[in-house]
Design a protein around this motif. Structure first.
Motif, PDB file in Angstrom:
ATOM      1  N   LYS A  46       0.832  -1.207   0.000  1.00 49.24           N
ATOM      2  CA  LYS A  46       0.000   0.000   0.000  1.00 49.24           C
ATOM      3  C   LYS A  46       0.861   1.249   0.000  1.00 49.24           C
ATOM      4  CE  LYS A  46      -2.840   2.851   2.950  1.00 49.24           C
ATOM      5  NZ  LYS A  46      -3.542   3.031   4.227  1.00 49.24           N
ATOM      6  N   GLN A  47       1.847   1.327   0.870  1.00 46.75           N
ATOM      7  CA  GLN A  47       2.665   2.527   0.966  1.00 46.75           C
ATOM      8  C   GLN A  47       3.417   2.786  -0.336  1.00 46.75           C
ATOM      9  OE1 GLN A  47       2.384   4.645   3.371  1.00 46.75           O
ATOM     10  NE2 GLN A  47       0.917   3.247   4.337  1.00 46.75           N
ATOM     11  N   THR A 106       2.491   1.844  -3.300  1.00 45.60           N
ATOM     12  CA  THR A 106       1.510   2.217  -4.326  1.00 45.60           C
ATOM     13  C   THR A 106       1.062   3.653  -4.137  1.00 45.60           C
ATOM     14  OG1 THR A 106       0.760  -0.084  -4.351  1.00 45.60           O
ATOM     15  CG2 THR A 106      -0.659   1.554  -5.399  1.00 45.60           C
ATOM     16  N   VAL A 107       0.827   4.075  -2.885  1.00 42.52           N
ATOM     17  CA  VAL A 107       0.435   5.454  -2.600  1.00 42.52           C
ATOM     18  C   VAL A 107       1.527   6.414  -3.083  1.00 42.52           C
ATOM     19  CG1 VAL A 107       0.112   7.136  -0.728  1.00 42.52           C
ATOM     20  CG2 VAL A 107      -1.103   4.945  -0.665  1.00 42.52           C
ATOM     21  N   LYS A 108       2.757   6.082  -2.795  1.00 46.54           N
ATOM     22  CA  LYS A 108       3.870   6.924  -3.225  1.00 46.54           C
ATOM     23  C   LYS A 108       3.918   7.031  -4.746  1.00 46.54           C
ATOM     24  CE  LYS A 108       8.935   7.243  -2.916  1.00 46.54           C
ATOM     25  NZ  LYS A 108      10.178   6.582  -2.429  1.00 46.54           N
ATOM     26  N   LYS A 123       1.132   9.336  -6.060  1.00 48.46           N
ATOM     27  CA  LYS A 123       1.432  10.745  -5.812  1.00 48.46           C
ATOM     28  C   LYS A 123       2.467  11.274  -6.810  1.00 48.46           C
ATOM     29  CE  LYS A 123       0.237  11.008  -0.901  1.00 48.46           C
ATOM     30  NZ  LYS A 123       0.735  11.253   0.464  1.00 48.46           N
ATOM     31  N   LEU A 177      -6.458   7.129  -4.411  1.00 48.16           N
ATOM     32  CA  LEU A 177      -5.897   7.358  -3.077  1.00 48.16           C
ATOM     33  C   LEU A 177      -6.987   7.208  -2.015  1.00 48.16           C
ATOM     34  CD1 LEU A 177      -3.544  10.439  -3.696  1.00 48.16           C
ATOM     35  CD2 LEU A 177      -2.867   8.060  -3.297  1.00 48.16           C
ATOM     36  N   LEU A 205      -7.467   3.728  -1.187  1.00 46.40           N
ATOM     37  CA  LEU A 205      -6.363   3.236  -0.363  1.00 46.40           C
ATOM     38  C   LEU A 205      -6.340   3.904   1.013  1.00 46.40           C
ATOM     39  CD1 LEU A 205      -3.614   3.172  -3.131  1.00 46.40           C
ATOM     40  CD2 LEU A 205      -4.585   1.175  -1.990  1.00 46.40           C
ATOM     41  N   ASP A 264      -5.858   6.978   1.811  1.00 50.68           N
ATOM     42  CA  ASP A 264      -4.839   8.007   1.955  1.00 50.68           C
ATOM     43  C   ASP A 264      -5.440   9.348   1.534  1.00 50.68           C
ATOM     44  OD1 ASP A 264      -1.586   8.377   2.154  1.00 50.68           O
ATOM     45  OD2 ASP A 264      -2.508   9.780   0.734  1.00 50.68           O
TER      46      ASP A 264
END
Length: 733
Positions: free
Chosen positions: A629-630, A632-634, A637, A656, A659, A661
């Protein structure tokens, strides 16, 4: 003596005339005059065996005088027959228009059908003169009464078909009366300029931001109010309510509430016409096949009777619809392929006065040439007040209905989706139980959570409904879901929303056991019955298909058992979950029309451990997904910082959100909450923050009818970055 002879001769002459007239009156009325020399004894113009002094039969050596005399007698007889026919028909018309005979009886119609087309000619002549005498209403009443029996039978059949509606999938006793739960849809008129091929969720989100002042609303029942409009094309995304609008339109006609100037309505859904693509038949044969109530009508004259053809679901059409190459056809009794019949009907070669209503998803609307469309309308689904009206009608407990409405409003992405009536039904199905304390758990706030709960609910209640068990068989459920997911995935690639038996066989689904699959997901996958030539299968909505396709892709990647796919094969060659999800993000961004947007949202949502826990009976252990997850979020962004198009950027923010976020949005919310003349005074936003601001503004409840740029930053940079917001505002200052 002379006087007596004169009287005697006069009596003899009258006897002869009486004999001739007697033979004529005893003879049946012929439909025409035959000039054959071997006429029968019953022929009214056969004088072979009479005692008449003059033989009128033409013979080789007769003089011109005799031939002329014969011709005069023939036409005298013909005049007698024509005048008699006209008088009899006019008497019948007069009787039908009399208050003592308000409707044509069965027997009278049958008698009319037994006559030749000559009677149709008499009717045309009569209607022509009535209209020339400015008695149009009388002409309309007459033609209505002549077809009233067929019309009553057709109305009765259609009323039975249309009066009830099944939300989701039909179950015995589960339908409701359409008039009791129907909520008017927001429909606008006007040509949009070009075909919108964007993902339909994008279109809904765009439409939800558009001020109502920019559009002209139109009521469904008034589509053909303008007499100059013959062909209407109605666009709308999947599940927005096109078919229900058609059903209500027909029901109102059958109940005498609207469009009573239309004599016949013929609904011909494309999903049924597909099943006849190999057939060769005439237009009348086609109508007799679908509507046996009018079989005694050998011809339909649209100049006499106002007729409306309704072709629902152009996006489901699997006919070529070759408007350029198909041969021209003008005769409704001439046989041709169904494709040729439809193109000629739409072009106006067949029944040029007939009205046509075609419905379609936006991406398929360009199959109809612009010159073959007089007006385009768009079904926009539910407006915000109509969403609330739906939930209040759907949920009998008004306190619970208020809770559901409040929850849906708290999640902008869910509330926007409620423009689609089917999504309102899905949300009501889930939230009625969760907020009504029938079940416990975290209330869904994202699309993935809502659809996951919906799938679980259907699986959970399947065995309770059919086998009175508490727990379904996990192995059978898993196999059924995977089979349906494969079907959803493969057909999503092809852009198909409906499937036929050959499509199921391609995915390894035994058509004879399809009830097993529809049983596992009782309100998700359906088999339609009552069609004329075969079976049609579909998911309840495109979004359900996209969810199952994402679930199938996710499960298949985990198990490494997926076969190579035609389009997305490289998606499944990645070595780990992070690469797999990054590849899916790239593929969605590469799609110009956004057709993978919702698929991507669901795929990312399913990667969360919390959603996997909900589906633990279907999903094996996946290891640590928090790291995935982290990463993918990065990655998302980073894509936002590269400032893609507003539409793609907005979908990435929705990703996002799936997820969980909200960091970028929270950053700009801080500036949004500022007071004063300018919320961005002394602030320099990054490209990602500008995108976040656009996302927040477009998905907030702030009135965009008049957008005040001065509240943010009176500069060219601000105008350029907030251009997507300005575009959907009626006015910007």
């Amino acid at each position: 003596m002379t006087s007596k002879m004169s009287v005697s001769m006069e009596q003899d002459r009258k006897k002869d005339e009486s004999l001739i007239q007697g033979k004529r009156s005893d003879s049946p009325e012929p439909s025409g005059v035959s000039m054959k020399s071997d006429r029968s004894m019953d022929d009214p113009i056969n004088f072979r065996d009479t005692d008449c002094a003059t033989d009128l039969r033409p013979q080789k050596n007769k003089s011109k005088f005799t031939e002329k005399s014969h011709l005069e007698d023939v036409f005298k007889e013909l005049e007698h027959k024509v005048i008699s026919l006209l008088k009899n028909e006019l008497k019948r018309f007069k009787k039908l228009l009399s208050p003592d005979y308000p409707a044509c009886s069965e027997r009278e119609v049958e008698e009319e059908e037994d006559q030749s087309s000559v009677r149709e000619g008499v009717l045309k002549i009569t209607l022509h003169f009535l209209k020339n005498m400015n008695l149009t209403d009388l002409a309309n009443t007459l033609q209505n009464k002549l077809v009233s029996v067929h019309q009553r039978e057709l109305k009765s059949t259609l009323r039975e078909k249309c009066k009830r509606i099944n939300e989701g999938i039909s179950q015995p006793g589960s339908s409701a009366l359409l008039n009791e739960i129907y909520t008017d849809l927001y429909i606008t008129e006007g040509w949009s300029g070009d075909v919108n091929n964007e993902h339909e969720v994008r279109q809904i989100e765009t439409a939800s931001r558009r001020p109502a002042a920019q559009e002209t609303p139109i009521k469904c029942k008034d589509l053909f109010k303008d007499k100059s409009i013959r062909r209407v094309l109605t666009k709308g995304v999947a599940g927005i309510g096109k078919t229900v609008s058609v059903q209500k339109f027909i029901l109102d006609w059958t109940e005498g509430k609207a469009n009573q100037d239309v004599i016949f309505m013929f609904p011909l859904p494309f999903r049924e016409l597909n099943l006849m693509k190999q057939k060769n038949l005439s237009l009348m044969d086609l109508l007799h096949h679908f509507f046996p109530e009018i079989k005694k009508l050998r011809l339909i004259d649209c100049e006499i009777n106002k007729v409306l053809f309704i072709f629902d679901g152009l996006d489901e059409c699997r006919l070529p619809l070759n408007f350029q190459k198909n041969e021209r056809l003008c005769d409704v009794t001439e046989s041709a392929s169904v494709d040729v019949l439809l193109t000629n009907l739409i072009k106006g070669n067949l029944l040029p006065s007939a009205l046509l209503w075609i419905t379609s998803r936006p991406g398929a609307a360009n199959q109809i040439p612009p010159e073959c469309v007089d007006q385009v309308t768009e079904v926009r689904g539910f407006s915000d007040p109509q969403k609330e009206e739906y939930f209040r009608k759907r949920i009998s407990d008004q306190s619970l209905a208020n809770k559901i409405i409040s929850h849906m409003k708290s999640s902008r992405s869910l509330y926007i989706m409620c423009h689609i009536p089917v999504f309102c039904w899905i949300s009501a199905t889930v939230l009625e139980r969760m907020l009504g304390e029938a079940e416990r758990g975290e209330i869904p706030k994202t699309l993935t959570q809502m659809f996951t709960h919906f799938l679980i609910f259907q699986i959970k209640h399947k065995d309770q409904k059919y086998h009175q068990k508490c727990d379904p068989d996990p192995q059978q459920t898993r196999e059924s879901i995977l089979a349906l997911g494969k079907l959803a995935f493969q057909q999503l690639e092809k852009g198909n929303l409906i499937f036929y038996e050959e499509d199921l066989r391609e995915c390894g689904i035994d058509v004879r056991e399809v009830s097993v699959y529809s049983g596992v997901c009782t309100q998700i996958f359906r088999e339609e019955f009552g069609l004329h030539l075969g079976k049609v299968f579909s998911f309840v909505h495109l979004s359900v298909q996209e969810f199952l396709a994402a679930l199938y892709a996710f499960l298949s990647f985990i198990n490494k058992k997926i076969a190579k796919q035609q389009t997305w094969s490289d998606l499944f060659t990645k070595s780990n979950m992070s690469d797999f999800l990054r590849s899916a993000v790239d593929k969605a961004l590469q799609s110009e029309n956004g057709h993978l947007d919702l698929f991507l949202r669901f795929l990312l949502g399913l990667s969360l451990e919390s959603n996997q826990t909900l589906l633990r009976d279907l999903l094996p252990q996946t290891g640590s997904s928090s790291h995935s997850k982290q990463e993918t979020v990065k990655y998302i962004k980073e894509k936002i910082r590269k400032n893609p198009s507003p539409e793609k950027s907005i979908n990435l923010f929705h990703c996002l959100n799936e997820l969980n976020d909200h960091s970028l949005v929270q950053e700009v919310q801080h500036y949004m909450n500022r007071g004063g003349n300018s919320r961005l005074t002394g602030v320099r936003l990054s490209p990602a923050q500008w995108s976040a601001l656009v996302f927040v503004l477009l998905n907030s409840e702030e009135d965009l009818d008049e957008f005040d740029l001065r509240k943010y930053q009176p500069s060219d940079e601000c105008l350029l970055n907030l251009l997507p917001v300005v575009k959907v505002s009626r006015k910007a200052v």
